[in-house]
Design a protein around this motif. Structure first.
Motif, PDB file in Angstrom:
ATOM      1  N   CYS A  78       0.845  -1.198   0.000  1.00 40.24           N
ATOM      2  CA  CYS A  78       0.000   0.000   0.000  1.00 40.24           C
ATOM      3  C   CYS A  78       0.876   1.241   0.000  1.00 40.24           C
ATOM      4  O   CYS A  78       1.922   1.276   0.641  1.00 40.24           O
ATOM      5  CB  CYS A  78      -0.906  -0.003   1.230  1.00 40.24           C
ATOM      6  SG  CYS A  78      -1.922   1.483   1.344  1.00 40.24           S
ATOM      7  N   VAL A  79       0.418   2.277  -0.680  1.00 40.95           N
ATOM      8  CA  VAL A  79       1.176   3.529  -0.764  1.00 40.95           C
ATOM      9  C   VAL A  79       1.327   4.174   0.619  1.00 40.95           C
ATOM     10  O   VAL A  79       2.243   4.951   0.841  1.00 40.95           O
ATOM     11  CB  VAL A  79       0.513   4.477  -1.793  1.00 40.95           C
ATOM     12  CG1 VAL A  79      -0.785   5.061  -1.254  1.00 40.95           C
ATOM     13  CG2 VAL A  79       1.460   5.578  -2.232  1.00 40.95           C
ATOM     14  N   TRP A 162      -3.659   0.800  -4.338  1.00 38.79           N
ATOM     15  CA  TRP A 162      -4.806   1.622  -4.771  1.00 38.79           C
ATOM     16  C   TRP A 162      -5.256   1.228  -6.175  1.00 38.79           C
ATOM     17  O   TRP A 162      -6.375   1.519  -6.579  1.00 38.79           O
ATOM     18  CB  TRP A 162      -4.503   3.119  -4.644  1.00 38.79           C
ATOM     19  CG  TRP A 162      -3.840   3.776  -5.824  1.00 38.79           C
ATOM     20  CD1 TRP A 162      -4.449   4.132  -7.008  1.00 38.79           C
ATOM     21  CD2 TRP A 162      -2.468   4.176  -5.957  1.00 38.79           C
ATOM     22  NE1 TRP A 162      -3.534   4.721  -7.849  1.00 38.79           N
ATOM     23  CE2 TRP A 162      -2.304   4.760  -7.228  1.00 38.79           C
ATOM     24  CE3 TRP A 162      -1.362   4.084  -5.099  1.00 38.79           C
ATOM     25  CZ2 TRP A 162      -1.082   5.253  -7.679  1.00 38.79           C
ATOM     26  CZ3 TRP A 162      -0.152   4.579  -5.546  1.00 38.79           C
ATOM     27  CH2 TRP A 162      -0.023   5.150  -6.812  1.00 38.79           C
TER      28      TRP A 162
HETATM   29 MO    MO Z   1      -4.120   3.362  -0.470  1.00 41.51          MO
END
Ligand code: MO
Ligand code: MTE
Length: 202
Positions: A78-79, A162
């Motif tokens: 995840c970012v 995302w």
């Molecule tokens: Mo995210």
């Protein structure tokens, strides 16, 4: 002298190699959504394949579940800087969706994934095919929970998470690479975790 013992010494290098730059391991499964979780019953669920504005194939829940299913265990990143290793998924490969639609030659090189909550994200077609991505229906042997995108989500594990659109409602071929929800709000157009492509310009 302080010794770390066998497990520490053996496990650390292996796990380190699987963590992209700037990421940390998590054991739990955080939930991240831009809005509230939509609850879509499988009776109301459908998946549509479009070329531009034109729908070229559509499946209801039963029809979609009759497509060939594939299991994949993948690391996700995840970012927001968590990574989770060995996540077990089952679903329909994008390859099998395109084959079921008799799409032998792809109409364009770019795809926008659309979701029931209005979310969207762009992924080049090359990153969806050759076994790289699926529409996931199960996680850890159970139907995908609503918070994690159930009944069905896109899974593109080699890009930041995302790109894995939850509550996915379809894929749309676009003429150009069109930014989706987060890409329009400052996230990187491609999102390769190994190149730390978090934000526009990274
Ligand atoms: Mo995210
Ligand atoms: N439809 C939809 N998909 C989405 C999102 C969203 O808000 N709506 N958030 C994205 C983001 S930013 C992340 S990090 C992951 C989180 O997935 P998870 O909640 O299963 O961990 O879903 C992605 N897919």
């Amino acid at each position: 002298m302080i010794t770390r013992g066998f497990t520490g010494r053996q496990r650390t290098p292996d796990i380190t190699k699987r963590l992209p730059p700037g990421q940390s391991l998590t054991e739990d499964f955080p939930v991240l959504s831009a809005g509230p979780t939509p609850h879509i019953s499988t009776e109301d669920w459908s998946f549509t394949l479009k070329v531009g504005p034109r729908a070229i194939a559509k499946w209801n829940w039963a029809e979609f579940n009759a497509l060939p299913k594939t299991r994949q265990t993948r690391d996700i990143h995840c970012v927001t800087k968590w990574s989770k290793l060995d996540t077990p998924w089952e679903g329909v490969l994008i390859d099998d969706i395109l084959a079921a639609a008799s799409l032998t030659s792809p109409p364009t090189k770019f795809v926008l994934a659309h979701s029931f909550d209005g979310y969207s994200t762009n992924v080049p077609l090359a990153d969806l095919v050759s076994g790289k991505a699926m529409v996931a229906l199960n996680y850890a042997g159970k139907p995908l929970q609503p918070d994690h995108g159930g009944p069905a989500r896109l899974l593109v594990p080699h890009l930041y998470f995302w790109k894995s659109a939850k509550w996915v409602s379809g894929l749309q071929f676009t003429r150009k690479d069109e930014p989706g929800f987060w890409e329009l709000r400052g996230y990187h157009i491609y999102g390769d975790p190994w190149r730390e492509q978090r934000f526009t310009g990274d």
